[in-house]
Enzyme design. Structure first.
Site, PDB file in Angstrom:
ATOM      1  N   LYS A 146       3.305  -5.207   7.907  1.00  0.00           N
ATOM      2  CA  LYS A 146       4.579  -5.811   7.526  1.00  0.00           C
ATOM      3  C   LYS A 146       4.858  -5.517   6.052  1.00  0.00           C
ATOM      4  CE  LYS A 146       6.441  -9.304   9.247  1.00  0.00           C
ATOM      5  NZ  LYS A 146       6.929 -10.659   9.592  1.00  0.00           N
ATOM      6  N   GLU A 173      -0.378  -9.619  10.346  1.00  0.00           N
ATOM      7  CA  GLU A 173       0.146  -8.292  10.707  1.00  0.00           C
ATOM      8  C   GLU A 173       0.089  -7.378   9.485  1.00  0.00           C
ATOM      9  OE1 GLU A 173       3.832  -8.640  13.288  1.00  0.00           O
ATOM     10  OE2 GLU A 173       3.494 -10.761  12.806  1.00  0.00           O
TER      11      GLU A 173
END
Length: 467
Positions: free
Chosen positions: A321, A318
């Site tokens: 993040k 991700e």
């Protein structure tokens, strides 16, 4: 040849079915703090193609929940921390939230649990007082809609909730959390028949204490294990130790009947220079060995009869993040859906990788082709496809420091024939496995061994099931 292959295929299915009854369940966390992920519909197809039938979300996004409808995948959803105060203060709030976010989608989308908050008291206790009241109100709202039997309610805790975790048997919760939140939450879980959600990361423990913790111990690799000074149990991996520390803490409060689900665990494939142990090889070892351990073994040393449900963190890398590099590199997959590293995710993959299809493993997995059940008994055998050097090293360890009974495989003894490395290693591995009460992690030997549910057949040698 076709007949033999088909027979092996049938035996493999039988073995998979038998082991799946004894083993646990693997799920995955589907986080979406990124701007380059595939659409939810493609994610559902990815999970199905990988044989994953459990997923955990961090919210109740309508597009995501709709995509999972009629997929056969069980879903854990979450109520974010920022909603806890409203949920605790007003029953009508949770009534509306459950109708909008749960009953609208269930049962087409198989919502199996609601995580009320996430690591609520990990860094700040400002929302701690709202947690259990919010859980009670959500449960009451489910009850009004007759969903309380279908959907469990819990809240993931971090291991930072523990005051003590070593020795494992001395596990205890932080005193300032016990009365206001831990005991009321455990009481709620007991009353509603739910389980405690625990986020456990051996990576953090190893990275912070690499001078004291063996990397092999953290990665489920062959190691001598750690004997707990309080209960005398031998631990072969750090995750089991972390889980049992939480069980010990619950036991100290007389909540021995509440079970644990590991809602997050993983290992980053990249990290900053100070994140010791982060890397692709270690991530593949941790997650791959963890999947094998969960799907082929039961329980922990302290709770050997309890199956484990474990959610890997995470499905994707991700890119948005915050925090250190590791935070953006826990994924099993890149956003392109390409694997970051190749590991088995299902029991069939575990068995195929362990057994060496087409090699000399067929007699081990059955009794001359029989698919008869053997009353839950299990044996440990060598994998014939790991290489002679690795197999010999594991055999030497089992017969030496491991304390296996290797007398029967000495020349002239009852199990010397067939005089092959695989046969001798299988006998030694099984002796070690049985002497350690078939505890989790004792039939692994760095990937050189695996569990079978039928008596191994090497000549006339009989493999014991106990000592």
């Amino acid at each position: 040849m076709a007949s033999l292959t088909f027979t092996f295929f049938l035996m493999l299915i039988s073995l998979s079915a038998s082991l799946s009854e004894a083993g646990g369940s693997i799920g995955v966390n589907y986080g979406r703090v990124a701007n380059d992920l595939p659409p939810p519909s493609k994610v559902v197809e990815l999970l199905k193609n990988q044989g994953l039938n459990r997923v955990k979300l961090y919210d109740t996004d309508a597009n995501v929940l709709t995509a999972f409808a009629n997929s056969g995948i069980k879903v854990v959803v979450a109520m974010p921390n920022e909603l806890l105060s409203s949920a605790a203060a007003d029953q009508s709030f949770t009534d509306a939230w459950v109708k909008a976010n749960i009953s609208t989608f269930h049962p087409a989308t198989q919502i199996e649990a609601i995580a009320v908050g996430n690591e609520v008291f990990a860094n700040s206790n400002t929302t701690t007082k709202f947690l259990v009241p919010a859980m009670n109100n959500v449960y009451a709202s489910l009850t009004k809609l007759n969903l309380d039997k279908d959907i469990k309610i819990s809240s993931p805790i971090a291991l930072s909730a523990l005051e003590t975790s070593f020795p494992i048997s001395s596990g205890s919760f932080k005193p300032d959390l016990v009365e206001p939140v831990i005991e009321p939450m455990l009481n709620f879980l007991r009353r509603t028949g739910s389980y405690l959600m625990v986020n456990a990361y051996p990576f953090f423990a190893y990275s912070d204490n690499s001078d004291q913790i063996s990397l092999d111990y953290a990665l489920f690799k062959q190691n001598p294990g750690v004997v707990d000074s309080g209960n005398g149990l031998r631990y072969m991996n750090l995750l089991d130790a972390q889980i049992d520390a939480v069980y010990a803490a619950m036991s100290a409060l007389n909540y021995n009947d509440v079970k644990i689900t590991v809602t997050e665990t993983g290992w980053p494939s990249k990290g900053d220079s100070n994140e010791i142990g982060a890397g692709e090889d270690n991530a593949a070892s941790y997650n791959g060995n963890l999947v094998k351990r969960v799907l082929t073994e039961t329980g922990t040393p302290l709770r050997p009869n309890d199956t484990l449900t474990v959610f890997l963190f995470a499905l994707f890398n991700e890119n948005q993040k915050p925090g250190p590099t590791s935070e953006r590199n826990y994924g099993l997959f890149y956003p392109s859906e390409e694997k970051v590293y190749d590991i088995p995710l299902t029991l069939t993959e575990v068995n195929v990788n362990s057994s060496g299809v087409g090699k000399s493993q067929v007699p081990v997995n059955g009794n001359n082709g029989s698919t008869t059940s053997y009353n839950g008994e299990t044996w440990c055998v060598a994998s014939g496809n790991v290489g002679k050097e690795k197999l010999q090293g594991a055999l030497d360890y089992a017969c030496g420091e491991g304390g296996a009974d290797c007398t029967p495989i000495q020349e002239g003894a009852t199990c010397y024939n067939p005089n092959t490395l695989e046969a001798h290693a299988s006998y030694a591995f099984n002796s070690y496995y049985q002497k350690n009460s078939r505890a989790s992690g004792t039939c692994y030997f760095a990937g050189a061994a695996y569990v079978v549910t039928h008596p191994p057949k090497y000549g006339k040698c009989e493999f014991p099931t106990g000592y």
